[in-house]
Scaffold this motif. Sequence first.
Motif, PDB file in Angstrom:
ATOM      1  N   ILE A 136     -25.465 -87.925  28.988  1.00 63.87           N
ATOM      2  CA  ILE A 136     -25.946 -87.843  30.420  1.00 63.87           C
ATOM      3  C   ILE A 136     -26.330 -86.466  30.763  1.00 63.87           C
ATOM      4  N   ASN A 137     -25.390 -85.547  30.354  1.00 67.94           N
ATOM      5  CA  ASN A 137     -25.940 -84.015  30.610  1.00 67.94           C
ATOM      6  C   ASN A 137     -26.964 -83.685  29.708  1.00 67.94           C
ATOM      7  N   SER A 138     -27.336 -84.065  28.786  1.00 65.01           N
ATOM      8  CA  SER A 138     -28.407 -83.784  27.922  1.00 65.01           C
ATOM      9  C   SER A 138     -29.939 -84.460  28.463  1.00 65.01           C
ATOM     10  N   CYS A 139     -29.767 -85.313  29.326  1.00 63.96           N
ATOM     11  CA  CYS A 139     -31.091 -85.900  29.744  1.00 63.96           C
ATOM     12  C   CYS A 139     -31.688 -85.041  30.719  1.00 63.96           C
ATOM     13  N   ASP A 140     -33.058 -85.124  30.692  1.00 64.24           N
ATOM     14  CA  ASP A 140     -34.131 -83.961  31.282  1.00 64.24           C
ATOM     15  C   ASP A 140     -34.200 -84.708  32.853  1.00 64.24           C
ATOM     16  N   VAL A 141     -33.320 -84.808  33.580  1.00 63.53           N
ATOM     17  CA  VAL A 141     -33.198 -85.235  35.113  1.00 63.53           C
ATOM     18  C   VAL A 141     -32.387 -84.098  35.770  1.00 63.53           C
ATOM     19  N   GLY A 142     -32.362 -84.010  37.039  1.00 64.98           N
ATOM     20  CA  GLY A 142     -31.762 -83.220  37.916  1.00 64.98           C
ATOM     21  C   GLY A 142     -30.777 -84.164  38.904  1.00 64.98           C
ATOM     22  N   ILE A 143     -29.733 -83.814  38.576  1.00 65.41           N
ATOM     23  CA  ILE A 143     -28.652 -84.766  39.451  1.00 65.41           C
ATOM     24  C   ILE A 143     -27.574 -83.808  39.869  1.00 65.41           C
ATOM     25  N   HIS A 144     -27.462 -83.723  41.273  1.00 66.73           N
ATOM     26  CA  HIS A 144     -26.303 -83.087  41.885  1.00 66.73           C
ATOM     27  C   HIS A 144     -25.506 -84.327  42.587  1.00 66.73           C
ATOM     28  N   ALA A 145     -23.995 -84.131  42.231  1.00 67.46           N
ATOM     29  CA  ALA A 145     -23.317 -85.140  42.676  1.00 67.46           C
ATOM     30  C   ALA A 145     -21.874 -84.637  42.936  1.00 67.46           C
ATOM     31  N   LEU A 146     -21.189 -85.370  43.828  1.00 66.30           N
ATOM     32  CA  LEU A 146     -19.760 -84.947  44.315  1.00 66.30           C
ATOM     33  C   LEU A 146     -18.907 -84.642  42.858  1.00 66.30           C
ATOM     34  N   ASN A 147     -18.945 -85.867  42.146  1.00 61.84           N
ATOM     35  CA  ASN A 147     -18.033 -86.011  41.029  1.00 61.84           C
ATOM     36  C   ASN A 147     -18.453 -87.185  40.057  1.00 61.84           C
ATOM     37  N   SER A 148     -17.784 -87.268  39.034  1.00 60.37           N
ATOM     38  CA  SER A 148     -17.849 -88.536  38.368  1.00 60.37           C
ATOM     39  C   SER A 148     -16.430 -89.302  38.515  1.00 60.37           C
TER      40      SER A 148
END
Length: 160
Positions: A102-114
């Motif tokens: 998921i961290n190599s996917c070309d999307v921007g995600i800001h989240a509290l945590n996993s």
Amino acid sequence: MASLPLATAGVCNSNAGLILNDDLRALQPIFRIYGRRQIFAGPVVTLKIFEDNVLLCEFLEEKGHGRGLVVDGGGSKRCAVLGGNLAQLARNNGCIKDVDEINSCDVGIHALNSHPMKSNKKGVIEKHVPVTFAGTRISDGEWLYAASNGILLSNSELTL
């Protein structure tokens, strides 16, 4: 969502008047960054959910049309709303080769945590409603500007 040519600090410096009028607001720095895209901007669609990702799944199946998704998950720390099944959906659409990537996917995600626990599937959701979190009220159609140094919300598209 479009690429943003400036860091959010530069956007703040260039738009001091909008900040004074509360037309440009910064979210509190409470999010972790996921996905490869660090800088992005676009109009937002808001979802309000609580431990339920049915509408999130439906939204991710649609074309984005340059929009960003702002999800108010109610601050729950008991489960994830974007987990393995939605990662699988992204993989099926050609974004993720492996759920662990998921961290190599070309999307921007800001989240509290996993979180390892998955969400419910009750369909209890609200779409296109104002949400409030990270110290800021966010309405459908506002513009989001995100970079590694912060997230900004504007009542209208900014000229950068």
